[in-house]
Every structure is written in C-alpha cells, then in structure tokens.
Design a protein around this motif. Sequence first.
Motif, PDB file in Angstrom:
ATOM      1  N   ALA A   1       0.826  -1.000  -0.225  1.00 17.33           N
ATOM      2  CA  ALA A   1       0.155  -0.132  -0.017  1.00 17.33           C
ATOM      3  C   ALA A   1       0.759   1.252  -0.141  1.00 17.33           C
ATOM      4  N   LEU A   2       2.034   1.273   0.888  1.00 18.13           N
ATOM      5  CA  LEU A   2       2.735   2.352   0.672  1.00 18.13           C
ATOM      6  C   LEU A   2       3.664   2.432  -0.628  1.00 18.13           C
ATOM      7  N   GLN A   3       3.769   1.304  -1.377  1.00 21.30           N
ATOM      8  CA  GLN A   3       4.289   1.325  -2.493  1.00 21.30           C
ATOM      9  C   GLN A   3       3.480   2.084  -3.498  1.00 21.30           C
ATOM     10  N   ALA A   4       2.263   1.635  -3.469  1.00 24.26           N
ATOM     11  CA  ALA A   4       1.100   2.508  -4.211  1.00 24.26           C
ATOM     12  C   ALA A   4       1.069   3.853  -3.963  1.00 24.26           C
ATOM     13  N   CYS A   5       0.945   4.149  -2.655  1.00 25.93           N
ATOM     14  CA  CYS A   5       0.921   5.734  -2.511  1.00 25.93           C
ATOM     15  C   CYS A   5       2.152   6.503  -3.140  1.00 25.93           C
ATOM     16  N   GLY A   6       3.152   5.751  -3.071  1.00 23.91           N
ATOM     17  CA  GLY A   6       4.471   6.539  -3.973  1.00 23.91           C
ATOM     18  C   GLY A   6       4.117   6.720  -5.305  1.00 23.91           C
ATOM     19  N   SER A   7       4.002   5.593  -5.862  1.00 24.03           N
ATOM     20  CA  SER A   7       3.429   5.538  -7.432  1.00 24.03           C
ATOM     21  C   SER A   7       2.303   6.663  -7.759  1.00 24.03           C
ATOM     22  N   CYS A   8       1.297   6.627  -6.866  1.00 21.04           N
ATOM     23  CA  CYS A   8       0.284   7.603  -7.065  1.00 21.04           C
ATOM     24  C   CYS A   8       0.806   9.028  -6.867  1.00 21.04           C
ATOM     25  N   LEU A   9       1.699   9.405  -5.959  1.00 18.95           N
ATOM     26  CA  LEU A   9       2.237  10.732  -5.786  1.00 18.95           C
ATOM     27  C   LEU A   9       3.037  11.070  -7.270  1.00 18.95           C
ATOM     28  N   LEU A  10       3.821  10.058  -7.657  1.00 17.61           N
ATOM     29  CA  LEU A  10       4.557  10.316  -8.933  1.00 17.61           C
ATOM     30  C   LEU A  10       3.537  10.412 -10.203  1.00 17.61           C
ATOM     31  N   GLY A  11       2.514   9.614 -10.150  1.00 14.30           N
ATOM     32  CA  GLY A  11       1.472   9.741 -10.988  1.00 14.30           C
ATOM     33  C   GLY A  11       2.061  10.550 -12.491  1.00 14.30           C
TER      34      GLY A  11
END
Length: 542
Positions: free
Chosen positions: A459-469
């Motif tokens: 989930a933390l990995q998905a948050c980082g990917s989402c921030l990068l977007g």
Amino acid sequence: WSRRHSTLSRHRCKRRWLTNRAMLRLAATTARRSATARFLASAKHAAKPRPPERDLSSRQLFAALGLRTFSREELRQRFDAADADADGYLTRHEAAELFGGALDVEADRKAAARAVLRRLDKDQDNRVSWDEFRSTILEEASRRDRRIWPLAGTMFLGGLSVGAVMPIMPILVSELGLGPADYGVVISAFGFAKLVGNVPAAALVESLGRRPLVAGGLLMIASGYGVTAFADSTLDLAGARALTGLGVAGLVTGSSMAAADLSTPLSRAATQAPLGASFNAGTIMGPAIGGGLAALVGPSATFAAVGGFVALDAIFARVMLSETRGLGSLEDGPPPDTNISTIVRRVKRSLQDSPELRRLCVANYAYWATLAGASMTVLPLVLATDLGGLQALGPGQIGALFAGQACISVVGAVPAASLADKYGPATMIPPALLVYAAAFGALPFASAHSYEAVACAMALQACGSCLLGSAPSAAAVNAVPDKDRAAALAALRVCGDVGLLTGAAALGGVAAWAGTDAAFFCASFGLVASAARFRWAAPVST
C-alpha cells in the motif's frame, strides 16, 4: 355687377379647389417617395455586413500573450507590454495589437480584440484592468478542460480490455505448450515494440494529429488481440504482442499529447490524472470480465471478443474525441512537415538544451526499472513462496493485493495531481521516489513477519506511485517549447521503456544470486540515489 361678382367667386373657389387638390397630390407623392427612400435605406443598411465576430479560445489568448509559466511576474510583464499608453488598462486598440504578427487582416485583428474584451472585461466598461487580467487568466489557466473526459472514457475502455486479457494469457501459453524461455520472448516482444514505436508515434502525432493516432493505436491493439486468438506458435504470439506494443505506443503518445494541448502548467497534472485513473479503473474491472468470458467460450475466443471490443473503442475515439493539434493557433494552416529524423533531431536538441528534461529521463528510468524488477518480477515470487513458516498465497490472493494497489492509484490520482499543479510537478518527484524506496526497503522485514505487513508495504508502494503519477510527463512538457513537446515525451517514454526491459533482468539476477531481500534493498538504494540526484541536479532557475 351682382351676377359678375358671383361668377368671379365661383371661378376663385374652383381655382382654390384645384390648387388644394394639386397640393394634396404633391404631398402624397412626396410621402410615397420618402417612404420608398427610407425603405431602400433600411434595406441597404440591413444588407450591410456586420463586423465579423471571432470566438477566441483560452489557448489562443494565452498564445497571443506569449504565456508559458503563468507566474505573477510573467503576467505583469505581459500586461505592461500590452498596455502601450501605460494608463493601467487594456483598450480595444491595444488588444488588437496583441495579434499584429499572427493575423494579417485588419478585420480579424479587430474581431480578436473584441473577443479579448468579452473574455477579460468583467465589469463591461470596454477596458481591462490589471486585476481583471490577472484573475481571469489564472482562473481559465487553472480550469480542467472538459474535452479530456471523452479521452478518459477511451482510456477506461482500453484498460478494461487490458485487464480482461491479463488472466487469460498464461492459460493460452499453457495450451500452446510454450516454456518459460518462449514466454519470455513473447513478453519481450511487447516491450521492445513499444520502445521502438515511441519515436515514429511522436512523428505521426505531429503530422496526422492526436485523434487519428489514438484511434489508430486502438485498432492496432485490436489487431494484436485478433492475431493472438489464432496464434499457434511462439512466433505468431510474439508477433501479435509486438503489434499490440506498437498500438500501445500510439495510444499513449496520442492521449498524452492531447492532454498537453488541453492544459497549461497550472492544470497539466490535473488534466492528465483522469487518463491514468480511468485506465487503472478499467484494469481493475477487466480480469473478472475476462475470466468469466474465458470460462464460457475459451481463451482464444475471449481474445477475439476483446479485440472486437477494442475496435469499437477505436470507433468511439474517432467519433467522440476532439482534435487538439494547433489548439492555440489563430489561423488554420497545413500540418507541420514532421518525420522520424525531425523528431530524432528534436530529441537530441531537447536533451542537450534542457537539464530539466535530462534529470526527468533519469528519474523515469529508475522508476520503471524498479517497477519491472522489484514489483513485477521479485515481489510475485515472494508472495508465492513459503517464507518464515508462512503459507504461500494463491493466485487469487496475489491478484487481490495488486488490485488493492490499483485501487489506491485510482482514488489518489486526482488529489496527487492537485498537489502537483499547486507546488509544481517536478517538486513531487523526489518525495514520490523516496516513498517508493521506503516501501521496498520495508518489504524484506515485512515478508519475514507476516503477509499483512507485506500488504501494508505494498500500500505504501502504491502511495509512492500515486504521488509520482503524471508528474514526469507534466514536467517534461513544461520544460521544453511547445513545438518540442512530442520529442520530449518520446525521450521520456524511451527511457521508461528501457528501464522496463532492463529492470526485470537486473533485479531478477540479483534475486537469483543474492536472494530477494538483496534485490529489494538494491531497488530501494537505487530509488534513493535517483531522488538525490534529481534534487541536486535541479536547474538554478527552478
């Protein structure tokens, strides 16, 4: 005397009667002539053409003003330059001078000036103050263009098709009797074709336009799925996947350029975010549809059905999407003479002239290399292996974890894009890479503890990917002139695709040689180093 007097009186009365009758006739004739003259004059006035009106779009106004960053300093400079008499107001005559170099016809310049006043003059006093100028420009530059939503719908349908074939491909490979090496060739064919297709797609998007490339890319994807349905060997399957990769290159290029055309630096990330969120949403829903269809008709027929669905998506794109090439141009003209060699020269020039684009390409390579190696290669092996006495997860549970990541990406895409537009897309990249690095750094400890801890790390990995977007794409478009946008995005995608091809082999080799924990630590260290380099290599002006 009396008789003579009466006779004279009768003659005088008759003469007066004739005179009055003649005067009445003359008056009537004069009235008729006046009415005819007024009618002819009114008809002539009605037939006289009115001054032409011009519908001036926001992008045309921004182009006429020469706005790029939309900072307060740039807006003040453009206002003062347009205010020729320095009285603090823009008049119609001064507004017409904005288009002196772009419109050759005086009537067009006057019509454009009237359009400027209609758009900027809030109090309707036929002049534009600084406050009206600044507030209106910032409001329109920050607004998301509604024309992005049909494109988002197209991307959702595309993601739905991609998700539908994800659970079917391994089944089809098993039915064809392909081994791991053959399957690796099939997967590599897609990535290599997408890598090779980026530069030709950038040339076509400039010469043909955005809408034809989106629709054409979808048709190529549909053709690839159709060929896959009838493939009976490794070569056939690899060729089908290569055709799909070329279609994806065209689809991504056309959609990203359309989003760049419809946005400004104040709304670029927010305009691009619905595309990624829609595609991810379709990817989440697709596997259930594809799996159910495969259970009914089989894998090959499912690929054929999905290909037909993508062809319908191409028709939808051709009918519903607006062509955005030349959106800020004031005059219609022939498309630019752009070919592959031109795009290659622009890519080289952009990389040489823009330190910002160079550091974006390095960061994008690091992200996609880590995604391919650590997330797509090593992590599934960890989840499917008994570690620390814990039972390995099944395919459904592993799929649920990755679907959870996609859900986080869908939900967080728009808020992350708002942050990127507020603080700048380049500002978001180092924190996003560091969050991504923290997730992979925590995975070795999480996998030794419990799979719930692994889920938190994912989930933390998905948050980082989402921030990068969409921050790298938005920053790349902002870093170069408008004519080099396609070249800059092509360079960014080439670096990402190279990372996608090399990351799996590199981190997979580390995992085979030193274990999965070492692969995760290497991925985390590489992301931290990339974030540090991106921050330290920032241009002095930013």
